[in-house]
Scaffold this motif. Structure first.
Motif, PDB file in Angstrom:
ATOM      1  N   GLN A  93       2.196   1.723  -3.493  1.00  0.00           N
ATOM      2  CA  GLN A  93       1.160   2.246  -4.381  1.00  0.00           C
ATOM      3  C   GLN A  93       0.949   3.737  -4.155  1.00  0.00           C
ATOM      4  O   GLN A  93       0.824   4.518  -5.107  1.00  0.00           O
ATOM      5  N   LEU A  94       0.938   4.152  -2.897  1.00  0.00           N
ATOM      6  CA  LEU A  94       0.743   5.566  -2.590  1.00  0.00           C
ATOM      7  C   LEU A  94       1.920   6.411  -3.082  1.00  0.00           C
ATOM      8  O   LEU A  94       1.721   7.525  -3.583  1.00  0.00           O
ATOM      9  N   GLU A  95       3.139   5.891  -2.955  1.00  0.00           N
ATOM     10  CA  GLU A  95       4.298   6.613  -3.477  1.00  0.00           C
ATOM     11  C   GLU A  95       4.217   6.760  -4.999  1.00  0.00           C
ATOM     12  O   GLU A  95       4.554   7.817  -5.540  1.00  0.00           O
ATOM     13  N   ARG A 100       0.846  -1.210   0.000  1.00  0.00           N
ATOM     14  CA  ARG A 100       0.000   0.000   0.000  1.00  0.00           C
ATOM     15  C   ARG A 100       0.877   1.254   0.000  1.00  0.00           C
ATOM     16  O   ARG A 100       0.581   2.218  -0.723  1.00  0.00           O
ATOM     17  N   ASP A 114       1.439   6.868  -6.714  1.00  0.00           N
ATOM     18  CA  ASP A 114       0.391   7.864  -6.956  1.00  0.00           C
ATOM     19  C   ASP A 114       0.935   9.278  -6.770  1.00  0.00           C
ATOM     20  O   ASP A 114       0.644  10.176  -7.573  1.00  0.00           O
ATOM     21  N   VAL A 115       1.711   9.495  -5.733  1.00  0.00           N
ATOM     22  CA  VAL A 115       2.290  10.825  -5.483  1.00  0.00           C
ATOM     23  C   VAL A 115       3.188  11.228  -6.640  1.00  0.00           C
ATOM     24  O   VAL A 115       3.129  12.375  -7.132  1.00  0.00           O
TER      25      VAL A 115
END
Length: 118
Positions: free
Chosen positions: A84-86, A81, A88-89
């Motif tokens: 994935q967030l990195e 997770r 997205d950023v």
């Protein structure tokens, strides 16, 4: 906490010593058919308490090992997770850089820097 543990262990050991002093007569334990152990009752009790303590320790270690294996998938899910967030950023950062020249304030800044350079 250490003092409480010490007091509890001291009281248990004191109770065992007093029990041992009072119960020195011999007792027989029938382990299996044909195998009998004869020893003073206090010795038999101390041996059974020792075996119980070792079994409790083994069970505690086993539970900790099981907990380690149950936590491992949760850690992997959290790491996925985070990744994935990195991503997205980073994707949003690239999109923002692509859209920045289209902003009304960005055109004035570009014109001002071109005049300063000339």
């Amino acid at each position: 906490m250490r003092q409480i543990n010490f007091v509890v262990i001291f009281v248990i050991c004191l109770a065992l010593v007093l029990f041992g002093i009072e119960n020195t007569e011999s007792a027989t334990i029938h382990v299996v058919r044909g195998v009998n152990i004869e020893a003073p009752l206090c010795i038999e009790l101390m041996i059974s308490l020792g075996v119980g303590a070792v079994l409790a320790w083994v069970f505690s270690v086993w539970v900790q090992v099981q907990g380690y294996f149950n936590i491992n998938p949760q850690v992997q899910q959290r790491e996925m997770r985070i990744q994935q967030l990195e991503e997205d950023v980073e994707r949003y950062r690239v999109e923002l850089e692509d859209l920045q020249p289209m902003l009304p304030g960005a055109a004035n800044k570009d014109a001002g820097t071109e005049e300063a350079v000339a």
